[in-house]
Design a protein around this motif. Structure first.
Motif: not given
Length: 483
Positions: A34-47
């Motif tokens: 779940a933490a990895l998936e949340k990091a994936r969301e943050a990456y998309a937001v940052a981009r």
């Protein structure tokens, strides 16, 4: 040998004890899905944010170059340039446990999903911990505003741009925006601080038993540790220390009467001096636990608001001040240990020969131990000097404050070694005095401590070199924490 329970890495629940277990290879780390998936969301937001507005370190340079705009077509090369320019650490290489702790802490911080790094960097850190791969990390290059050089070395190693120290992993691409987001952390300083916290905490608990052995050798008064006495001035650490002394000295038995109306300060004021150190080590644990689980990267990528916040979480004043406070408290504790050593060589207090000598008149016995202890105490005094009284102004005046928590962590590690030597000298003297007195000890942990020490330390009556015995005693004191 690892235990069967993994340390779950989710960015929220990492404890200091977990870091120590992974660092010293008694446990393994598992990245939470779940933490990895949340990091994936943050990456998309940052981009997405970087495509719309200026974001420090992603679309701009860093430090005084913050207004320089990066060409979007060469953003990936900008990231590699940033890592290469910041990987300028020097000095000795960090130990394997410190490097392993750094990887774990940085992984957990990234799992808090505030950095916006590509999730493959989290997977790479988790894989490195799983297979035991370690990068080369130099110890010098930070001033408490981010371990930029150490983390840049780690990032370049993950990217295949630097050789691994132990093992290896396939190279991981560095995405645009990853560079600053990865190195914006104090993970290496936290790593050394956590290991120092653990080792110092053990020594502080061991010191109750060392002081207990001295108490028995000196025939101390139990009044100084009375629960009724400490209820009148209930500082948590001193109350805890007095209770621990009662436990290690008498267990459930009734304490005997002491030999004197009042003992020297080394015995009588032990809880009052030990207590602040116990409180300080607990306070340090609270600060460390907060920082281990912090999304402290600058800028902070907020998934909920889909925004980037520029801030000052790179500052580690809490950590630096906690470490300075702890070393100051430790110095007082060590001074009291040296004082008890002085009591143990005094015939008026022990009823034994001067310096616990057992040879012909003029024999020196353990006289040299006071010299060794005070040499170590002077080293501790130097290490205890506060690092937080200075600052630094760098990057063309833009970055005008530094906590020097890195130096505070380094000084704390040095203080531990010095304190261990001071305690070892007291332990040698107390064990020798108890052997010479041949007194029966109470049925309590102090008797078990004496049994362990007597089995490991030789009893040589005549004057002889004590070097090996000091080294053996240094190894023993850490074992006492479990009694």
């Amino acid at each position: 040998m690892t235990d069967s329970s993994p340390v779950r890495i989710d960015g929220r629940h990492l404890r200091c004890a977990d870091v120590v277990r992974v660092a010293r290879r008694s446990a393994w780390a598992k990245l939470d899905d779940a933490a990895l998936e949340k990091a994936r969301e943050a990456y998309a937001v940052a981009r997405d944010i970087g495509a719309k507005r200026a974001v420090y370190g992603r679309t701009t340079g860093v430090g005084a170059n913050r207004h320089d705009v990066v060409d979007p077509d060469s953003a990936d090369q900008h990231g590699l340039r940033l890592l290469s320019s910041h990987a300028g650490g020097t000095g000795e290489l960090a130990s394997d446990p410190v490097v392993r702790s750094t990887l774990l802490i940085r992984l957990n911080q990234l799992a808090a999903a505030g950095s916006g790094v590509h999730p493959r960097l989290l997977e790479a850190l988790a894989n490195a911990l799983r297979v035991g791969a370690l990068p080369h990390v130099h110890s010098l290059g930070a001033i408490g505003t981010g371990d930029l050089s150490a983390l840049a070395e780690i990032a370049l190693t993950l990217a295949g741009r630097r050789p691994w120290a132990v093992g290896a992993l396939p190279p991981v691409p560095i995405s645009p925006g990853d560079a600053l987001a990865f190195i914006s952390s104090n993970a290496a300083t936290l790593a050394e601080s956590v290991l120092a916290w653990h080792d110092l905490r053990e020594l502080l608990y061991s010191s109750h038993l060392v002081a207990g052995l001295s108490y028995c050798a000196l025939g101390g008064s139990p009044e100084a540790f009375s629960a009724r006495v400490h209820a009148q001035r209930p500082h948590p650490g001193s109350v805890q220390s007095a209770a621990e002394m009662r436990r290690v000295l008498w267990g459930d038995e009734e304490p005997p009467t002491g030999r004197r109306l009042q003992d020297p300060f080394g015995l009588r004021a032990f809880p009052q001096v030990q207590g602040p150190a116990l409180d300080a080590v607990d306070a340090l644990e609270r600060v460390l636990t907060t920082d281990l689980n912090a999304a402290a990267e600058n800028p902070f990528i907020d998934i909920d608001t889909e925004n980037a916040y520029h801030h000052g979480h790179f500052s580690t004043a809490y950590l630096a001040l906690s470490l300075d406070h702890l070393r100051a408290a430790l110095h007082h504790v060590a001074e009291l240990s040296a004082a008890r050593l002085g009591d143990l060589v005094e015939p008026e207090l022990t009823g034994l020969s001067p310096f616990l000598a057992a040879g012909p008149p003029g024999s020196s016995g353990i006289m040299i131990l006071e010299y060794v202890a005070h040499d170590a105490l002077s080293q501790l005094r130097h290490a205890a000097a506060p690092v937080t009284l200075g600052t630094a102004v760098i990057s063309r005046g833009l970055e005008d404050h530094a906590s020097f928590s890195t130096q505070a962590a380094r000084s704390t590690s040095a203080a531990i070694g010095a304190y261990r030597t001071v305690l070892a000298c007291e332990l040698l003297a107390a064990v020798r005095a108890l052997r010479l007195r041949s007194e029966e000890l109470p049925h309590a942990p102090v008797a078990e401590a004496f049994r362990i020490a007597a089995a490991s330390l030789p009893m040589v009556a005549e004057d002889h070199p004590l070097t090996e015995e000091i080294a053996q005693a240094e190894q023993l004191v850490a074992r006492f924490a479990a009694l």
